[in-house]
Write an enzyme that holds these catalytic residues in place. Structure first.
Site, PDB file in Angstrom:
ATOM      1  N   ASP A  41      -3.229  12.889  -6.542  1.00 35.81           N
ATOM      2  CA  ASP A  41      -1.989  12.691  -5.782  1.00 35.81           C
ATOM      3  C   ASP A  41      -1.797  14.225  -5.082  1.00 35.81           C
ATOM      4  OD1 ASP A  41       0.746  12.428  -5.028  1.00 35.81           O
ATOM      5  OD2 ASP A  41       0.530  10.748  -6.220  1.00 35.81           O
ATOM      6  N   VAL A  82       2.374   7.429   2.149  1.00 37.41           N
ATOM      7  CA  VAL A  82       3.660   7.258   2.557  1.00 37.41           C
ATOM      8  C   VAL A  82       3.962   5.863   2.129  1.00 37.41           C
ATOM      9  CG1 VAL A  82       5.476   7.195   4.220  1.00 37.41           C
ATOM     10  CG2 VAL A  82       4.055   8.914   4.361  1.00 37.41           C
ATOM     11  N   TYR A 143       5.686   2.315   8.791  1.00 32.70           N
ATOM     12  CA  TYR A 143       5.100   2.079   7.597  1.00 32.70           C
ATOM     13  C   TYR A 143       4.525   0.805   7.510  1.00 32.70           C
ATOM     14  CZ  TYR A 143       4.885   0.556   2.611  1.00 32.70           C
ATOM     15  OH  TYR A 143       4.631   0.301   1.505  1.00 32.70           O
ATOM     16  N   LYS A 147       0.352  -0.453   7.392  1.00 31.05           N
ATOM     17  CA  LYS A 147      -0.198  -1.357   6.499  1.00 31.05           C
ATOM     18  C   LYS A 147      -1.147  -2.171   7.054  1.00 31.05           C
ATOM     19  CE  LYS A 147       1.276   0.459   2.646  1.00 31.05           C
ATOM     20  NZ  LYS A 147       0.308   1.106   1.784  1.00 31.05           N
ATOM     21  N   ARG A 181      17.085 -10.724  -2.362  1.00 29.37           N
ATOM     22  CA  ARG A 181      15.704 -10.740  -1.718  1.00 29.37           C
ATOM     23  C   ARG A 181      14.686 -10.555  -2.656  1.00 29.37           C
ATOM     24  NH1 ARG A 181      12.965  -6.211  -0.603  1.00 29.37           N
ATOM     25  NH2 ARG A 181      11.245  -6.493   1.058  1.00 29.37           N
TER      26      ARG A 181
HETATM   27  C1  15L Z   1       7.394  -1.429  -0.148  1.00 33.85           C
HETATM   28  O1  15L Z   1       6.451  -1.556   0.519  1.00 33.85           O
HETATM   29  C2  15L Z   1       7.817  -0.353  -0.654  1.00 33.85           C
HETATM   30  O2  15L Z   1       6.677   0.537  -0.980  1.00 33.85           O
HETATM   31  C3  15L Z   1       8.836  -0.317  -1.887  1.00 33.85           C
HETATM   32  O3  15L Z   1       9.383   0.932  -2.109  1.00 33.85           O
HETATM   33  C4  15L Z   1       9.804  -1.490  -1.768  1.00 33.85           C
HETATM   34  O4  15L Z   1      10.812  -1.253  -0.870  1.00 33.85           O
HETATM   35  C5  15L Z   1       9.101  -2.847  -1.358  1.00 33.85           C
HETATM   36  O5  15L Z   1       8.540  -2.595  -0.273  1.00 33.85           O
HETATM   37  C6  15L Z   1      10.273  -3.796  -1.083  1.00 33.85           C
HETATM   38  O6  15L Z   1      10.499  -4.143   0.116  1.00 33.85           O
HETATM   39  O7  15L Z   1      10.783  -4.304  -1.855  1.00 33.85           O
END
Ligand code: 15L
Length: 281
Positions: A41, A82, A143, A147, A181
């Protein structure tokens, strides 16, 4: 992967992002299973280095350092970078250049990669949509965009270089459901660790997409490659529904989309688009 001399777990496993929430969970649980982990890390681990593992600090943007650390590894669990919504410039280095370095290292080492994609790669679908693995990606921010890029990079390295990947579109890895959610997106720690085990143990994974959620009846997602990987989630959020009933925000944009609160970060549409706007048909 064809041409590989040793079974994957006879070689060390590189785990990036080992200091993060998911990274430390995996470091503890996989080392307890006897895996030989090379942990890394940008910052120090919040836990003691598990017996049988090593830890080295590493900047994913340092191409040579990534190659050195991946030397001899059969599997790369790439949880570095991140992990929440940030401005483009903050995402660019770790999540775009960094994941490229990981795939180049995997190519050299003939290693398999587990790439944690995210619900945020499809975060701008309405919560009423039910998605299959081959749906159009609709990221909800930079972010999520990183992905989507990681998924496409994985596809390129499979098609062009035979580097195998499991792309896990992770919902919410949490000890328990925290809001309404999560009843759709939750994946229990146990289901998640079992999934990672299967990613290593499965004979051949090609370039597979898995929806990273437990067996939740309110899931947003259905068909994926779980049969090929040999993974069945055993947990389910349903029995936590009563506890989180009414745990929602008062923002209609957050509550409308699968990505939840990530969607409203820098959201600037003045209108509320009709749900059919981007439908796949
Ligand atoms: C993600 O991709 C995040 O890394 C995590 O921190 C959560 O926020 C998750 O999604 C989510 O939306 O529950």
């Amino acid at each position: 992967m064809k041409g590989q001399e040793l079974p994957i777990l006879d070689r060390p496993v590189l785990l990036t992002g080992a200091a993060g929430t998911i990274g430390s969970l995996l470091a503890e649980r996989l080392s307890a299973l006897g895996w030989t982990l090379r942990l890394t890390d940008l910052v120090d681990l919040p836990i003691p280095v598990p017996t049988g593992s090593t830890f080295d600090r590493l900047d994913l943007e340092d191409f040579d350092a990534v190659h050195r650390l991946a030397e001899g590894c059969g599997l790369i669990l790439h949880f570095g970078g991140v992990s929440t919504e940030h401005p483009f410039e903050a995402v660019l280095g770790p999540n775009l250049r960094g994941v490229f370095h990981i795939y180049e290292a995997a190519r050299r080492q003939k290693a398999r990669v587990v790439f944690p994609s995210s619900v945020h790669a499809v975060g701008l679908y309405d919560r009423s949509a039910v998605l299959d693995q081959d749906c159009l990606l609709r990221p909800d921010g930079y972010y999520g965009l990183s992905k989507a890029y990681g998924e496409m990079l994985a596809r390129l390295y499979w098609d062009k270089h035979a580097v195998e990947s499991v792309l896990i579109r992770i919902g919410s890895v949490l000890p328990e459901v925290g809001d309404e959610r999560h009843l759709s997106t939750w994946i229990s720690h146990d289901d998640f660790v079992r999934l990672i085990q299967r990613c290593a143990e499965a004979g051949q994974v090609d370039c597979s997409v898995i929806w990273g959620a437990s067996n939740n009846s309110r899931s947003f997602w259905r068909h994926d490659a779980r049969r090929k990987i040999g993974w069945t989630p055993l947990d389910c959020s349903d029995d936590q529904a009563e506890r989180v009933r009414g745990k929602v925000t008062d923002d209609p944009v957050v509550e409308r989309y699968q990505g939840g609160k990530f969607v409203v970060d820098d959201y600037s549409r003045a209108d509320f688009p009709p749900s059919a706007m981007f439908d796949d048909d």
